[in-house]
Write an enzyme that holds these catalytic residues in place. Structure first.
Site, short mmCIF file in Angstrom:
data_model
loop_
_atom_site.label_atom_id
_atom_site.label_comp_id
_atom_site.label_asym_id
_atom_site.label_seq_id
_atom_site.Cartn_x
_atom_site.Cartn_y
_atom_site.Cartn_z
N HIS A 1 8.42 5.15 -7.81
CA HIS A 1 7.60 6.05 -6.99
C HIS A 1 8.52 6.88 -6.10
CE1 HIS A 1 3.50 4.67 -7.96
NE2 HIS A 1 4.09 3.51 -8.21
N ASP B 1 1.06 -2.87 -16.32
CA ASP B 1 0.60 -2.21 -15.09
C ASP B 1 -0.92 -2.28 -15.03
OD1 ASP B 1 0.86 -0.92 -12.66
OD2 ASP B 1 0.86 1.08 -13.54
N GLU C 1 4.82 -3.51 -4.73
CA GLU C 1 5.05 -2.14 -5.18
C GLU C 1 4.56 -1.22 -4.06
OE1 GLU C 1 3.90 0.79 -8.95
OE2 GLU C 1 2.76 -1.04 -8.59
N HIS D 1 -1.56 5.26 -5.22
CA HIS D 1 -1.35 4.53 -3.97
C HIS D 1 -1.83 5.40 -2.81
CE1 HIS D 1 1.68 1.38 -5.46
NE2 HIS D 1 1.27 2.04 -6.53
#
Length: 439
Positions: free
Chosen positions: A239, A320, A157, A169
């Site tokens: 994303h 997740d 990911e 992230h």
């Protein structure tokens, strides 16, 4: 309590088990019937009772009376970042310890009802992928029940995601891919993203099974997606700031999945439906699957109901979950940051920014069941049959058909005075052997 009786009529290493007095849940047919199921510990597969009993007059070695409980396929989590204190993106000081720690996690993960999963690496420097991916490829070839939960291949990911939709992230490690597939190969390693040939001549699949990237950062989008899917890798949109048009282009090129729908993407707008809009196209094989995090933190229950109603057969529940699953509440280190765990809610310390989840997959199923009003069969389908289809494993995982893997869970369905339902794992079977049971 479920009970078991044994017969000494058959010898050898194989144990044939017959489950009886159970409600057999078939997520493909969406049925819940009072049926028996036979499995083999030798092949690790589901057997035909008709052939065994009437054809070759074989009786079971063990009969398991489930006392009216639900017998369903083992759960499949296609987005799991870690568990029980181990983050898949954290490389130990001694990298050779990675595999040992992972094996311990697999043995504990199966206790949650997850018999197969797709371990997820979040956006990281190149060396993380080079050290972790060799351990995260498909792990079930030897069909060892005692190994616990089985990796179906890794999910990367990032780091090819939009900086404006990064979630937690770290922005400094995010990348674009001006050279298309070559940049992906350089980041993850050719040996991890391409099939390889073993010393005995067997062609092995890539270590990577699923890849999340924002379409807008991938140059030569169509060619890149074609090369990924041609290697058996699922390309998932996520994303991203992608418009409806760009998301549709990615799907036309071969994208078949949306990573945690609604989270870390442009929102639905009446003049630009964005990524979500791709679910509104007429039913067709190209309409994508989509992940939902049913933890009441990432998404409002009504949002989940709307998404499910739009495309029921494409809905996949994911956790997740971070490495804090199974750990007590508190503050924990993660990639240079601090994460606060309060129940299943995870946030970056000092902020309200969501930092993943610490919910289990069966808890997601219970939430989904209550929020959508769907049947038990439909809720279980979203963590069994549907993820198996998305991964190209229909008939192998996620079902109760003859010849499929005997990965099974025994489930208690509880209901309180208000009508709220709660599903609890009672037993877990992997490759035809019992690997966990509630005391």
């Amino acid at each position: 309590m479920p009970s078991a009786t044994s017969s000494n009529a058959n010898s050898g290493d194989e144990v044939i088990t017959k489950f009886t007095n159970c409600l057999l849940l078939d997520p493909n047919a969406l049925t819940l019937t009072n049926s028996d199921l036979w499995v083999s510990s030798l092949t690790g597969r589901i057997l035909s009772s008709q052939v065994l009993f009437y054809g070759i007059h074989r009786v079971p070695d063990e009969i398991v009376d489930l006392g009216g409980r639900i017998l369903a396929p083992g759960l499949i989590d296609v987005q799991l970042n870690g568990a029980f204190g181990f983050n898949f993106s954290d490389i130990p000081e001694n990298p050779s310890e990675y595999g040992k720690i992972l094996r311990q996690v697999n043995k504990r993960l199966v206790e949650t009802g997850v018999t197969s999963y797709v371990p997820t690496l979040t956006s990281s420097p190149q060396e993380v992928y080079r050290n972790a991916l060799p351990f995260l490829g498909p792990s079930g070839a030897e069909r060892i029940s005692e190994d616990g939960a089985e990796s179906l291949g890794a999910h990367v990911e990032g780091p090819f995601i939009s900086p404006s939709k990064n979630g937690i992230h770290p922005v400094p490690v995010l990348k674009t891919a001006p050279n298309g597939y070559r940049d992906l190969e350089a980041m993850y390693g050719a040996e991890n993203i391409n099939p390889i040939t073993s010393p005995n001549g067997t062609v092995l699949p890539p270590k990577i099974r699923k890849l999340t990237a924002a379409p807008e950062v991938l140059f030569d989008l169509e060619e890149t997606i074609t090369k990924l899917t041609g290697r058996g890798i699922v390309y998932s949109i996520g994303h991203t700031e992608a418009t409806y048009e760009l998301a549709t282009s990615a799907i036309s090129a071969g994208a078949t999945m949306i990573t945690h729908l609604f989270n870390a993407m442009a929102p639905l707008h009446h003049r630009n439906p964005g990524v979500f809009g791709t679910l509104g196209t007429p039913p067709s094989p190209s309409r994508p699957f989509f992940g939902l995090i049913a933890d009441s933190i990432h998404l409002h229950p009504t949002t989940i109901k709307i998404a499910y109603s739009t495309h029921p057969t494409g809905c996949i529940l994911v956790t997740d979950a971070m490495h804090l699953v199974g750990l007590p509440d508190g503050c924990y280190s993660w990639s240079g940051d601090r994460i606060v765990k309060n129940g299943s809610k995870l946030t970056l310390e000092g902020t309200d920014k969501i930092a993943g989840s610490s919910i289990t997959l069966i808890e997601c199923v219970s939430n989904f069941l209550n929020w959508t009003g769907c049947s038990v069969q439909e809720a279980v389908r979203a963590v069994t049959w549907t993820p198996a289809r998305m991964l190209g494993l229909e008939g192998i995982k996620g079902g109760v058909e003859e010849g499929g893997d005997a990965d099974l869970v025994v489930v208690d369905l509880l209901e309180d005075e208000s009508g709220k339902k709660d599903m609890k794992i009672n037993q877990v079977w992997k490759f035809g052997k019992k690997v966990w049971g509630r005391v």
